[in-house]
Design a protein around this motif. Structure first.
Motif, mmCIF file in Angstrom:
data_model
loop_
_atom_site.group_PDB
_atom_site.id
_atom_site.type_symbol
_atom_site.label_atom_id
_atom_site.label_comp_id
_atom_site.label_asym_id
_atom_site.label_seq_id
_atom_site.Cartn_x
_atom_site.Cartn_y
_atom_site.Cartn_z
ATOM 1 N N MET A 174 -4.637 -87.058 60.772
ATOM 2 C CA MET A 174 -5.650 -87.884 60.996
ATOM 3 C C MET A 174 -6.280 -88.301 59.697
ATOM 4 O O MET A 174 -7.530 -89.388 60.366
ATOM 5 C CB MET A 174 -6.108 -87.706 62.436
ATOM 6 N N GLY A 175 -6.785 -87.478 59.183
ATOM 7 C CA GLY A 175 -7.572 -87.441 58.090
ATOM 8 C C GLY A 175 -7.692 -87.521 56.919
ATOM 9 O O GLY A 175 -6.867 -86.325 56.020
ATOM 10 N N ALA A 176 -8.394 -87.569 55.393
ATOM 11 C CA ALA A 176 -8.041 -86.941 54.370
ATOM 12 C C ALA A 176 -8.073 -86.026 54.101
ATOM 13 O O ALA A 176 -8.208 -85.519 52.917
ATOM 14 C CB ALA A 176 -8.044 -88.763 53.334
ATOM 15 N N ASN A 177 -9.917 -85.385 54.654
ATOM 16 C CA ASN A 177 -10.370 -84.256 54.151
ATOM 17 C C ASN A 177 -11.202 -83.739 55.525
ATOM 18 O O ASN A 177 -11.721 -84.328 56.734
ATOM 19 C CB ASN A 177 -12.110 -84.994 53.830
ATOM 20 N N VAL A 178 -10.700 -82.797 55.090
ATOM 21 C CA VAL A 178 -10.947 -81.598 56.916
ATOM 22 C C VAL A 178 -11.499 -80.241 55.720
ATOM 23 O O VAL A 178 -11.311 -79.787 54.924
ATOM 24 C CB VAL A 178 -9.591 -81.067 57.146
ATOM 25 N N VAL A 179 -13.116 -79.987 56.532
ATOM 26 C CA VAL A 179 -14.235 -79.488 55.945
ATOM 27 C C VAL A 179 -14.850 -78.382 56.891
ATOM 28 O O VAL A 179 -14.740 -78.940 58.138
ATOM 29 C CB VAL A 179 -15.644 -80.123 55.762
ATOM 30 N N TYR A 180 -14.708 -77.137 56.242
ATOM 31 C CA TYR A 180 -15.097 -76.085 57.806
ATOM 32 C C TYR A 180 -16.127 -76.026 57.376
ATOM 33 O O TYR A 180 -16.835 -75.331 56.010
ATOM 34 C CB TYR A 180 -13.930 -74.632 57.298
ATOM 35 N N CYS A 181 -17.341 -76.103 58.903
ATOM 36 C CA CYS A 181 -18.831 -75.882 58.468
ATOM 37 C C CYS A 181 -19.029 -74.613 59.108
ATOM 38 O O CYS A 181 -20.166 -74.467 58.710
ATOM 39 C CB CYS A 181 -19.148 -77.157 58.924
ATOM 40 N N GLY A 182 -18.488 -73.877 59.594
ATOM 41 C CA GLY A 182 -18.813 -72.309 60.124
ATOM 42 C C GLY A 182 -18.398 -72.491 62.051
ATOM 43 O O GLY A 182 -18.243 -73.492 62.483
ATOM 44 N N GLN A 183 -19.553 -71.819 61.984
ATOM 45 C CA GLN A 183 -19.982 -71.274 63.676
ATOM 46 C C GLN A 183 -19.415 -72.687 64.526
ATOM 47 O O GLN A 183 -19.540 -73.973 64.017
ATOM 48 C CB GLN A 183 -20.343 -70.617 64.560
ATOM 49 N N VAL A 184 -18.608 -73.043 66.053
ATOM 50 C CA VAL A 184 -18.735 -73.953 66.768
ATOM 51 C C VAL A 184 -20.520 -75.013 66.895
ATOM 52 O O VAL A 184 -21.627 -73.938 66.741
ATOM 53 C CB VAL A 184 -18.401 -73.596 68.438
ATOM 54 N N GLY A 185 -20.603 -75.964 66.753
ATOM 55 C CA GLY A 185 -21.392 -77.151 66.852
ATOM 56 C C GLY A 185 -22.208 -77.319 65.373
ATOM 57 O O GLY A 185 -22.745 -77.998 64.720
ATOM 58 N N THR A 186 -21.768 -76.651 64.580
ATOM 59 C CA THR A 186 -22.361 -76.349 62.832
ATOM 60 C C THR A 186 -20.779 -78.112 62.461
ATOM 61 O O THR A 186 -21.987 -79.351 61.324
ATOM 62 C CB THR A 186 -21.355 -75.582 61.823
ATOM 63 N N GLY A 187 -20.102 -78.692 62.828
ATOM 64 C CA GLY A 187 -19.513 -79.107 62.359
ATOM 65 C C GLY A 187 -20.899 -80.704 62.800
ATOM 66 O O GLY A 187 -20.951 -81.312 61.921
ATOM 67 N N GLN A 188 -20.967 -80.669 64.250
ATOM 68 C CA GLN A 188 -21.766 -81.556 64.368
ATOM 69 C C GLN A 188 -23.014 -81.818 63.646
ATOM 70 O O GLN A 188 -23.740 -82.655 63.277
ATOM 71 C CB GLN A 188 -22.556 -81.279 66.073
ATOM 72 N N ALA A 189 -23.432 -80.720 63.492
ATOM 73 C CA ALA A 189 -24.644 -80.390 62.694
ATOM 74 C C ALA A 189 -24.731 -81.009 60.922
ATOM 75 O O ALA A 189 -25.367 -82.047 60.820
ATOM 76 C CB ALA A 189 -25.125 -78.968 62.606
ATOM 77 N N ALA A 190 -22.953 -80.652 60.908
ATOM 78 C CA ALA A 190 -23.382 -81.423 59.645
ATOM 79 C C ALA A 190 -23.072 -83.169 59.279
ATOM 80 O O ALA A 190 -23.676 -83.857 58.601
ATOM 81 C CB ALA A 190 -21.764 -81.020 58.872
ATOM 82 N N LYS A 191 -22.428 -83.426 60.344
ATOM 83 C CA LYS A 191 -22.875 -84.598 60.460
ATOM 84 C C LYS A 191 -23.713 -85.622 61.404
ATOM 85 O O LYS A 191 -24.240 -87.088 60.098
ATOM 86 C CB LYS A 191 -21.667 -85.251 62.118
ATOM 87 N N ILE A 192 -24.751 -85.258 61.836
ATOM 88 C CA ILE A 192 -26.283 -85.738 61.953
ATOM 89 C C ILE A 192 -26.897 -85.544 60.765
ATOM 90 O O ILE A 192 -27.142 -86.175 60.672
ATOM 91 C CB ILE A 192 -26.470 -84.763 63.869
ATOM 92 N N CYS A 193 -26.683 -84.536 60.173
ATOM 93 C CA CYS A 193 -27.434 -84.130 58.955
ATOM 94 C C CYS A 193 -27.618 -85.448 57.963
ATOM 95 O O CYS A 193 -27.877 -86.071 57.230
ATOM 96 C CB CYS A 193 -27.224 -83.119 58.115
ATOM 97 N N ASN A 194 -25.612 -85.743 57.509
ATOM 98 C CA ASN A 194 -25.593 -86.499 56.693
ATOM 99 C C ASN A 194 -25.743 -87.575 56.973
ATOM 100 O O ASN A 194 -26.760 -88.441 55.917
ATOM 101 C CB ASN A 194 -23.633 -87.096 56.732
ATOM 102 N N ASN A 195 -25.696 -88.432 58.375
ATOM 103 C CA ASN A 195 -26.008 -89.732 58.730
ATOM 104 C C ASN A 195 -27.813 -89.526 58.904
ATOM 105 O O ASN A 195 -27.968 -90.896 59.523
ATOM 106 C CB ASN A 195 -24.873 -89.716 60.227
ATOM 107 N N MET A 196 -28.199 -88.656 58.887
ATOM 108 C CA MET A 196 -29.367 -89.227 59.159
ATOM 109 C C MET A 196 -30.248 -89.318 57.399
ATOM 110 O O MET A 196 -31.040 -90.162 57.371
ATOM 111 C CB MET A 196 -30.699 -88.212 59.590
ATOM 112 N N LEU A 197 -29.772 -88.139 57.031
ATOM 113 C CA LEU A 197 -29.868 -88.868 55.374
ATOM 114 C C LEU A 197 -29.480 -90.035 55.089
ATOM 115 O O LEU A 197 -30.035 -90.917 54.115
ATOM 116 C CB LEU A 197 -29.217 -88.123 54.397
ATOM 117 N N LEU A 198 -28.831 -90.538 55.515
ATOM 118 C CA LEU A 198 -27.744 -91.800 55.304
ATOM 119 C C LEU A 198 -29.225 -93.496 55.409
ATOM 120 O O LEU A 198 -29.338 -93.478 54.853
ATOM 121 C CB LEU A 198 -26.541 -92.601 55.400
ATOM 122 N N ALA A 199 -29.249 -92.598 57.015
ATOM 123 C CA ALA A 199 -29.867 -93.665 57.120
ATOM 124 C C ALA A 199 -31.521 -94.024 56.605
ATOM 125 O O ALA A 199 -32.164 -95.085 55.846
ATOM 126 C CB ALA A 199 -30.728 -93.747 59.018
#
Lengths: 315, 315, 315, 315
Positions: free
Chosen positions: C171-196
């Motif tokens: 379903m995707g071109a990039n799959v990145v392993y971020c760490g323990q449960v919740g860190t996927g969300q953390a990475a997403k949230i961080c990226n979008n905050m910096l984007l905004a």
């Protein structure tokens, strides 16, 4: 006021020799202020860049002349009430400015709200000509100007304060001496910055409380008996329906316009930047009023920030 | 209070049957509050997670039991005073929580300052057990708690308000009914958000004025007679030397700690985010107190923001 | 993929036993994602609260069942793609939720963008049932979902990452392993905050530059070769006329809506408040998008902040 | 460069008549810039308010004179590199200023970073004397100045750009023409405002991610392949340990100081206030750097905002 005494048919007469007062800047504020000088028996010699602005005062008995320099030629006490710093610089130091013909010992009182640094510059320039410059910005709007209920915040050499006070009490209910030249402006700017912060804070708080299920009148009552109390919550509440006789009760008509508040916050920002003073909330308040100006709120009362922040209907 | 009447030797006696009041959470605030209940003649059945916290109250005459569930077994009116939302959830719905053994018709009053959404959840859970939950957070600190001078902001079904008021008046000077469950919290959070904004705004304004050459006492006087007036400028001024008897006169000791203010602003932010309410100044105030917590101001009074913003000596 | 080998008429056949994949949440994103699983040969068992949403996928070959619990009965790998935290809680732990009938060893992958604390709660609940929960929020919109070009940020136990990756790469071109449960969300949230922050900053900067007399294309070029460069300036410039093929070139239609950005910033704010992390610019960005939502920008691309901040015509 | 041709013993000699270049302002930046002019064969006539600053350049071959007016008497191309607006005003229009003795047709290039309004004032004043003024602020620090790797952003009449470029290419690697007088300053100010926003945003985001359990190097990698990417995240990351050769790897020594960034943000604020442009994030960035200056970060690189926002040890 100096006077001579004269006894005539057994009655004592006090004969006042009132020298005329110059007045430059006959806008919404200046005109009623000058009228109050006339009402108090002072001859007024006035001018304004817009000839039509002079008409009303002329009809009330003032003498109108062509330029600030002409005023300076005829009056040794001059009050100026102008929109912004460049106007003040022009009226004092321009080619037809006051300082071109100012007499030694003249008292110059500037009631404009401008950058205190400009006030200090004008004071230096006036001193070179042997005149005395004081800044005396006002708080209170057109209504207070008409009813001689303004508050004057006065900066300048203390020895001249009494002379200034004599004139200012004709136009205002409170006259406060703040210190050296520029401190009148500083006091005005400080007050309005805290006012803006308190107003936006009140608007945010009332909006949040309403959305959390609180009745706005009850919330205002609770805030006003608690530590959240401020002038914007207890005297000028921005939420329609909470108080009567305030702009929020009248679709934010009248009052103190968003553009004027944005201008004063710009002055606060400039003085803070120049003195390297951090003002995080003051800066953000400035930005919010700036955005409001560009989103259709320019001419509404500054308490309309409540309407600006509120969720739109149907969203 | 219910009573029986009894006539004895021609005199009428009213015999009150005072049922005991439960009290859970014996911290800095809870202990003096519970003592005031005892002083007013209410038997108190109390508990706390820290056994040592119970000692003081036990010596004053309270009965101490092991768990919230045990309190619920013996009292049909229970007051809780806990640090934060997770503690409230545990004390009410945990394995040894109140709701495990609560009796039908019990009145539960939570004086903790927490998220109003959690208050509403607790009310739903209590209702399922036939009990009634009200939120009644306080304003005023440890001193006000000792002298029974707290203000209670109460949310919950109106029919039960009188019953709650009977107890709360033993511990506070003002009891205000705010509306449905959660509105007590809402009122508290709103007040403290506006308080924080006013305090930071006052600190910025005083600092700016001082740097522009104004005397701090004079500036405070001018603000307090003008539209910049707020509780932080006229009652709790953050500038050392302006007022006596406030934390700024005592190196920001005592008072209301920066950490507690940051916590309340976090609650304000959460409720605003959840209700999609814009609070630009409230958010920035939250961030400023959050930064202060991490820069050594955690335990100082929240008026120390003046010190935080001020230019350091020698810069 | 596990397979058996079989020799038939001298030819070797690899017989894959592909177990079906569950998919819950068939919205704008979920439907194209599930289609890509079908395209890659995975049988899909799907459900959604809106029956009509299931129709399209059913026509493409998926089996539709009634509830998350039914999906869990038939599939041992399940992907969820839901709008917000409450939906995730309901789909996993509700009365007809996945965990009601989940089989031991089932792999649960949640691609919703939610609070990492909720992801951690779900992981704990899943573990109690012997299942494994991973968070794998995506970056990229509907277009990227259709073309299998999403980026997945994955949090969870590392041993299960390969199993998750097998599905996500469909379903995707990039799959990145971020760490323990919740860190996927953390990475997403961080990226979008910096984007905004970068987007609003770019909009402010471009607007200021234009008002100072700079040509917008030239200014963008200068920023992009200097230290002001960011994704919003060089790839998604918010000023109409600077770039082609971006929402600013199309009246801010399409793209990533202001409402969605406000939601992600709300998550960033919640996680920051809960971890006591100061995020002054992130908070202000949140408030700006929140005000925009209430001033008619809810459905425009988030780069429309340039239009929001710009001075209105005729002012 | 103009030249004469001369044939001597059958060899052709080109005789360049290089007129000297004036250089005013021999600070950390000005001295290496002037040296690069000397290295390129230009005679340099220089001055500075601090005589000791002239020594180094004199030893390298420059002629030192007493005042800007003296420079103007001898050179018809003059470069100025000064700390701030008041210095520029003094050097150009003061009693011993350039314009007192400037020759007709002289090219004046100001590389200071100042308010574009002051640049425009200087241009008007220069034009009255028959000279041409251009603003050409630089990006790049002392290192770039030494290695002639500066970027110049040039504003002024287009016809004179080639003449300016000839000199500027001796001192920089990039010379960009931005438009009318003041646009060089505008471009510089815009870039640095967006830089500050991106840096604080990156610091907040990295700090939040770390507190949510993400590895800083991994988070930087994810941001840099996503829409959060910016110069501060991919080239100058503020988190120690993420990149080498940047100030964050060296305890925030060197680089671009917080005081300088605060100064540039003050200029951005002034121009925004004067043009009534809302810059909410730019304003807040200014305030944050202003607070940092007063809390001990004045001389650290501006990426130290990461350290400023980070939770203190032991809290």
């Amino acid at each position: 006021k100096k006077y001579s005494v004269c006894i005539l048919e057994n009655r004592i007469f006090f004969l006042f020799t009132v020298t005329p007062v110059g007045f430059i800047g006959l806008g919404n504020m200046g005109t009623p202020m000058a009228k109050n000088l006339l009402r108090n028996g002072y001859p007024v010699i006035a001018t304004d860049v817009f000839p039509e602005s002079c008409k009303e005062l002329q009809d009330t008995g003032a003498q109108v002349v062509d330029s600030p320099a002409d005023v300076a030629e005829k009056a040794d006490r001059i009050i100026t009430m102008l929109p912004s710093s460049p106007n003040v610089i022009e009226v004092y130091t321009g080619p037809n400015g006051i300082l071109k013909k100012v007499k030694k010992g003249t008292l110059l009182i500037d009631s404009s709200t401008i950058d205190p640094a400009v006030s200090r510059e004008m004071a230096v320039a006036a001193e070179k000509m042997g005149a005395v410059f004081m800044d005396a910005p006002v708080s209170g709007g057109v209504g207070a100007a008409s009813m001689a209920k303004l508050t004057f915040m006065v900066g300048g050499v203390e020895e001249e304060y009494n002379a200034a006070q004599e004139l200012l009490t004709c136009m205002g209910a409170n006259v406060v001496y703040c210190g050296q030249v520029g401190t009148g402006q500083a006091a005005k700017i400080c007050n309005n910055m805290l006012l803006a912060i308190g107003m936006i804070g009140t608007a945010e708080t009332m909006n949040l409380g309403i959305r959390l299920g609180l009745d706005p009148k009850l919330l205002a009552k609770i805030l006003n008996m608690s530590s959240g109390r401020c002038w914007s919550s207890d005297t000028y509440n921005p939420v329609p329906g909470v108080m009567e006789g305030v702009p929020s009760a009248n679709n934010y008509q009248g009052g103190f316009g968003t553009t004027l508040m944005a201008k004063d916050l710009g002055l606060a920002q400039n003085t803070a930047t120049n003195t390297k003073t951090p003002i995080p909330l003051g800066s953000l308040a400035h930005q919010i009023y700036r955005v409001m100006c560009s989103r259709g709120y320019a001419n509404k009362d500054f308490s309309s920030v409540f309407q600006f922040l509120r969720e739109e209907e149907g969203q």
